[in-house]
Scaffold this motif. Structure first.
Motif, PDB file in Angstrom:
ATOM      1  N   SER A  73       0.899  -1.299  -0.017  1.00 35.64           N
ATOM      2  CA  SER A  73       0.067  -0.042  -0.060  1.00 35.64           C
ATOM      3  C   SER A  73       1.018   1.201  -0.011  1.00 35.64           C
ATOM      4  N   GLY A  74       0.205   2.310  -0.152  1.00 34.46           N
ATOM      5  CA  GLY A  74       1.090   3.414  -0.410  1.00 34.46           C
ATOM      6  C   GLY A  74       1.634   3.877   0.915  1.00 34.46           C
ATOM      7  N   GLY A  75       1.095   3.593   1.913  1.00 33.42           N
ATOM      8  CA  GLY A  75       1.902   4.061   3.317  1.00 33.42           C
ATOM      9  C   GLY A  75       2.654   2.970   3.616  1.00 33.42           C
ATOM     10  N   MET A  76       2.733   1.662   3.307  1.00 37.53           N
ATOM     11  CA  MET A  76       3.967   0.661   3.479  1.00 37.53           C
ATOM     12  C   MET A  76       5.109   1.014   2.423  1.00 37.53           C
ATOM     13  N   ARG A  77       4.779   1.640   1.255  1.00 36.06           N
ATOM     14  CA  ARG A  77       5.880   2.100   0.448  1.00 36.06           C
ATOM     15  C   ARG A  77       6.481   3.148   1.184  1.00 36.06           C
ATOM     16  N   GLN A  78       5.759   4.174   1.498  1.00 38.33           N
ATOM     17  CA  GLN A  78       6.647   5.248   2.295  1.00 38.33           C
ATOM     18  C   GLN A  78       7.248   4.897   3.335  1.00 38.33           C
ATOM     19  N   ARG A  79       6.788   3.833   4.261  1.00 38.42           N
ATOM     20  CA  ARG A  79       7.751   3.368   5.350  1.00 38.42           C
ATOM     21  C   ARG A  79       8.872   2.818   4.840  1.00 38.42           C
ATOM     22  N   VAL A  80       8.930   1.903   3.475  1.00 40.86           N
ATOM     23  CA  VAL A  80      10.152   1.577   3.207  1.00 40.86           C
ATOM     24  C   VAL A  80      11.108   2.631   2.636  1.00 40.86           C
ATOM     25  N   SER A  81      10.474   3.745   2.006  1.00 40.72           N
ATOM     26  CA  SER A  81      11.242   4.816   1.590  1.00 40.72           C
ATOM     27  C   SER A  81      11.790   5.390   2.840  1.00 40.72           C
ATOM     28  N   ILE A  82      11.282   5.456   3.780  1.00 38.95           N
ATOM     29  CA  ILE A  82      11.855   6.199   5.190  1.00 38.95           C
ATOM     30  C   ILE A  82      12.925   5.197   5.718  1.00 38.95           C
ATOM     31  N   ALA A  83      12.647   3.965   5.480  1.00 36.68           N
ATOM     32  CA  ALA A  83      13.680   2.793   6.151  1.00 36.68           C
ATOM     33  C   ALA A  83      14.814   2.873   5.411  1.00 36.68           C
ATOM     34  N   ARG A  84      14.709   3.097   4.069  1.00 39.38           N
ATOM     35  CA  ARG A  84      15.822   3.282   3.320  1.00 39.38           C
ATOM     36  C   ARG A  84      16.529   4.655   3.659  1.00 39.38           C
ATOM     37  N   ALA A  85      16.052   5.506   3.543  1.00 35.14           N
ATOM     38  CA  ALA A  85      16.637   6.771   4.093  1.00 35.14           C
ATOM     39  C   ALA A  85      17.342   6.746   5.396  1.00 35.14           C
ATOM     40  N   PHE A  86      16.748   6.159   6.418  1.00 39.28           N
ATOM     41  CA  PHE A  86      17.354   6.067   7.880  1.00 39.28           C
ATOM     42  C   PHE A  86      18.387   4.990   7.976  1.00 39.28           C
ATOM     43  N   ALA A  87      18.474   3.942   7.294  1.00 42.11           N
ATOM     44  CA  ALA A  87      19.058   2.775   7.055  1.00 42.11           C
ATOM     45  C   ALA A  87      20.773   3.300   6.500  1.00 42.11           C
ATOM     46  N   THR A  88      20.771   4.584   5.714  1.00 38.97           N
ATOM     47  CA  THR A  88      22.034   4.935   5.365  1.00 38.97           C
ATOM     48  C   THR A  88      22.481   5.724   6.153  1.00 38.97           C
ATOM     49  N   GLN A  89      22.022   6.161   7.306  1.00 33.64           N
ATOM     50  CA  GLN A  89      22.134   6.964   8.316  1.00 33.64           C
ATOM     51  C   GLN A  89      22.795   8.510   7.978  1.00 33.64           C
ATOM     52  N   PRO A  90      22.386   9.023   7.470  1.00 34.63           N
ATOM     53  CA  PRO A  90      22.573  10.511   6.636  1.00 34.63           C
ATOM     54  C   PRO A  90      22.703  11.492   7.943  1.00 34.63           C
ATOM     55  N   GLN A  91      23.697  12.352   7.789  1.00 34.33           N
ATOM     56  CA  GLN A  91      23.881  13.514   8.768  1.00 34.33           C
ATOM     57  C   GLN A  91      22.285  14.427   8.500  1.00 34.33           C
ATOM     58  N   LEU A  92      22.042  14.495   7.270  1.00 35.91           N
ATOM     59  CA  LEU A  92      20.639  15.348   7.323  1.00 35.91           C
ATOM     60  C   LEU A  92      19.348  14.431   6.535  1.00 35.91           C
TER      61      LEU A  92
END
Lengths: 322, 276
Positions: free
Chosen positions: A142-161
């Motif tokens: 679902s759209g919500g699940m996809r956005q969760r994956v996208s957020i997980a991807r962003a957090f998993a790379t541990q960016p400074q910003l």
């Protein structure tokens, strides 16, 4: 320069050449972000919010001005600045897990297969993807699940910003609420520095430490920086009972409804009069406002301030008082 | 419901087949003379005033015979159908493979670079509509080998759909996905292989599928021209022998192999297909 922020945006401007001559979308946008701060930016469509975010991401280059992160000038995209796009931007031929692994492998090229998987799964679980959902392709989520994956991807790379471009814009209210809660919790755990675009005033108040308000384009600028001094941890259901909530909300809505336009018109008038320098000077320093603190001070001293407020929360507020 | 539709479709197909073959067969036997033929009449082909297309029963008989021993080789003019088809398939796959090696990287370049697209477009537009057989004399003159020339003709006719589809697919990769590659600091090589190639793969495979279809059409004509071996030569040779039964049999075999080649590419396309 007064003080050095973690992220420094100085005199940013963006101009496009059109058939009718040059169009300046925004001009002289300056602001700063401190480490661990969550800042939202609000403004009407066309004021260039997304362009600012893309410049911060390094995906777009400004016509003028510069951006510094941790003292270094931002030139081109970097893994230090993770981006979550509104349309999720997952690679549709990869499973949810594989999408996160894609980011993790790019970030930590030296890691072995097992470590990449374990790290990716941890972040997927953190955003609530488990029980087989992590092996599904985005089209089956679902759209919500996809956005969760996208957020997980962003957090998993541990960016400074972390840069969020209207991440919940395409989601229904219920899903949006739960993912906002997740984001709130994860940010509290990781002390992530976040810059987020939103159209949703309540979302901004719930999530942000500070909210930047942009005037209407063309020649948009960051006019105000509103501090949200409602204490953390915040909760979606109880935050509306905070005495600071409605003053901030009213202030933001007022800005969007009338002041954003008024300020643009005033800027135009000054610019037409040939006093570009004057607008510039003001634009360099957004006005600092903290309606919540004002409201609290009033609440502490005078009962009067709360009575006539048409948005006053229901009587429950007294129980929940600070 | 779906299954019953499939079952009914099979039924309709079978009915159509049986009715067509039946009519064909009947039209042949009905006009046959009942009277006893003289030996001379029999020697002259059944005393028919006009030569006729052979009936399906004869073709099926020949097919059974040919397919039971498809790989025999009794000299240049008498080889099994399997050997002839094998030559044709070998030429098609070689020409097609060489074309893919050129078209896919070149298509990548054209798709990625608007400059190269504009620069190469006039050449593509002029070369694309040339009938591949028009190259044959030039190929024979330069290469001086009929085998290699027919492979070259296959090469030149398979290259265009693959080239154009690859360029189209690569140019059409969603900017968001390219941005994902950029924000993850992927090298150009990794971007090409991990993001652009999988994103464009379905379009590229579609181009390959069109190409192999065209290549199989062209090989028959090319082999009729150059002769020697191959299914195209076989058809023409049987025509010269006035053996229409073999001609019809080989036409059906050409259709069958063409279908198998198309199915192979269709299966490959399914593997790289994704849903947005």
């Amino acid at each position: 320069m007064a003080e050095q922020h973690f992220l420094e945006v100085r005199h940013l401007g963006k101009r496009f050449d059109t058939d009718h001559g040059e169009l300046t979308v925004f001009d002289d946008v300056s602001f700063g972000l401190d480490k661990g701060e969550f800042v939202c930016i609000i403004g009407h469509s066309g004021c260039g919010k997304s362009t600012i975010l893309n410049v911060l991401a390094g995906l777009d280059s400004p016509s003028g001005g510069e951006v510094y992160m941790a003292g270094k000038e931002v030139r081109g995209p970097s893994l230090e600045r993770g981006v979550v796009f509104q349309n999720y931007s997952l690679l549709p031929w990869r499973s949810a897990l594989s999408n996160v692994e894609f980011g993790v492998r790019a970030r930590f090229p030296g890691w072995g297969k097992a470590k990449v998987r374990e790290h990716s799964l941890r972040y997927l679980h953190m955003v609530g993807l488990k029980d087989g959902a992590e092996h599904r392709k985005p089209a089956a989520l679902s759209g919500g699940m996809r956005q969760r994956v996208s957020i997980a991807r962003a957090f998993a790379t541990q960016p400074q910003l972390l840069l969020l471009d209207e991440p919940f814009g395409a989601l229904d209210a219920l899903t949006r609420g739960t993912i906002q809660d997740e984001l709130l919790r994860i940010c509290a755990e990781t002390h992530q520095t976040v810059f987020m675009i939103t159209h949703d005033v309540d979302e901004a108040i719930l999530l942000a430490d500070r909210i930047l308000l942009m005037t209407n384009g063309p020649f948009a600028r960051v006019a105000e920086s509103v501090k949200v001094s409602i204490e953390r941890p915040r909760d979606r259901t109880t935050i509306v009972h905070d005495p600071g909530y409605y003053p901030i909300r009213t202030h933001l809505v007022d800005f969007l409804v009338s002041r954003s336009r008024e300020l643009s018109e005033r800027d135009d008038a000054v610019r037409d009069a040939g006093h570009a320098r004057e607008v510039r000077a003001e634009a360099m320093a957004p006005v600092e406002v903290d309606p919540a603190a004002d409201a609290r001070a009033e609440a502490a001293g005078l009962v009067r301030a709360q009575g006539p407020d048409p948005h006053a929360p229901p009587p429950l507020k007294a129980v929940n008082g600070n | 419901m779906l299954q019953s539709i499939n079952a009914r479709a099979v039924l309709v197909s079978l009915v159509l087949l049986v009715v067509t073959l039946g009519l064909w067969q009947l039209s042949h036997t009905s006009s046959e003379a009942d009277t006893e033929m003289t030996e001379y009449e029999r020697l002259m082909g059944g005393a028919e005033p006009q030569a006729k297309v052979p009936p399906p029963s004869e073709i099926i008989g020949l097919a059974a015979k040919e397919l039971s021993n498809p790989f025999y080789d009794a000299g240049p003019n008498d080889k099994g159908i399997g050997i002839q088809l094998g030559y044709s398939i070998y030429r098609v796959l070689t020409g097609f493979g060489l074309a893919a090696l050129v078209a896919i990287p070149l298509g990548f370049l054209i798709g990625m670079s608007p400059l190269m697209y504009k620069a190469l477009n006039p050449f593509i537009q002029i070369l694309k509509p040339i009938s591949p057989l028009a190259w044959m004399p030039l190929a024979l003159f330069i290469i001086k080998d009929s085998e290699a020339s027919s492979i070259f003709v296959i090469f030149i006719c398979s290259i265009w759909p693959m080239l154009i589809n690859t360029a189209f697919g690569v140019a059409g990769v969603r900017k968001d996905w390219v941005n994902v590659a950029r924000t993850h600091e992927l090298t150009p090589m990794n971007t090409a292989f991990q993001v652009i190639l999988p994103a464009a793969a379905p379009t590229i495979l579609t181009g390959m599928r069109i190409s192999i279809g065209i290549a199989w059409l062209v090989i028959v004509a090319a082999e009729m021209l150059v002769g020697g071996t191959g299914i195209g030569y076989y058809v023409w040779n049987e025509w010269n022998n006035l053996d229409l039964t073999s001609v019809i049999f080989s036409i059906l075999m050409i259709g069958l192999v063409g279908m198998l080649l198309d199915m192979a590419l269709a299966t490959a396309t399914r593997f790289v297909q994704y849903q947005e």
